[in-house]
Design a protein around this motif. Sequence first.
Motif, short mmCIF file in Angstrom:
data_model
loop_
_atom_site.label_atom_id
_atom_site.label_comp_id
_atom_site.label_asym_id
_atom_site.label_seq_id
_atom_site.Cartn_x
_atom_site.Cartn_y
_atom_site.Cartn_z
N UNK A 225 17.55 5.05 15.36
CA UNK A 225 16.21 4.68 15.54
C UNK A 225 15.82 4.66 17.11
N UNK A 226 16.81 4.63 17.81
CA UNK A 226 16.61 4.75 19.51
C UNK A 226 16.28 6.21 19.68
N UNK A 227 17.24 6.97 18.81
CA UNK A 227 16.86 8.42 19.17
C UNK A 227 15.67 8.99 18.67
N UNK A 228 15.24 8.48 17.30
CA UNK A 228 14.09 8.95 16.72
C UNK A 228 12.89 8.46 17.29
N UNK A 229 12.91 7.27 18.17
CA UNK A 229 11.75 6.79 18.62
C UNK A 229 11.75 7.17 20.35
N UNK A 230 12.71 7.96 20.58
CA UNK A 230 12.65 8.39 22.15
C UNK A 230 11.65 9.36 22.20
N UNK A 231 10.96 9.53 23.32
CA UNK A 231 10.23 10.57 23.75
C UNK A 231 10.85 11.90 23.81
N UNK A 232 10.13 13.10 23.79
CA UNK A 232 10.84 14.37 23.74
C UNK A 232 11.64 14.53 24.93
#
Length: 127
Positions: free
Chosen positions: A49-56
């Motif tokens: 979730x942390x990776x997927x919700x991070x900005x580009x």
Amino acid sequence: MQVKIRIAAIILISAGYGWAGGHYIPANSPLIAYSFQFVVIAFLLIAGIKYLSATENERQQRNWSVIALSLFSTLSLVVNILNIIHGAYTTDPNSFGSHNTFADFVPIGFIILGTLLWISTMFRKAK
């Protein structure tokens, strides 16, 4: 492209560990077996979730989720290769781990494919 590969890797690893939990943990197993599986799934959920919700920009940097998922993928690859080797030498059908049947190879295959996908992105320049 790197982000799509990493998303696919997270999905495959999660599916593999979820499947493995249902396949490898018998109903009469001790609580520690379920606890270990819960910790693995919780880790994948939190880091994923942390990776997927991070900005580009955050995804392309080495933030804690990228480092944690990279270490986890490397460790999971080694453990699952050892699990296959263990299965080649195991004759007791009630022993832990893989017995190298098709049913054993499906979740292991998902995990190994996912870890290889993730690891392949560790050596590429993000585009």
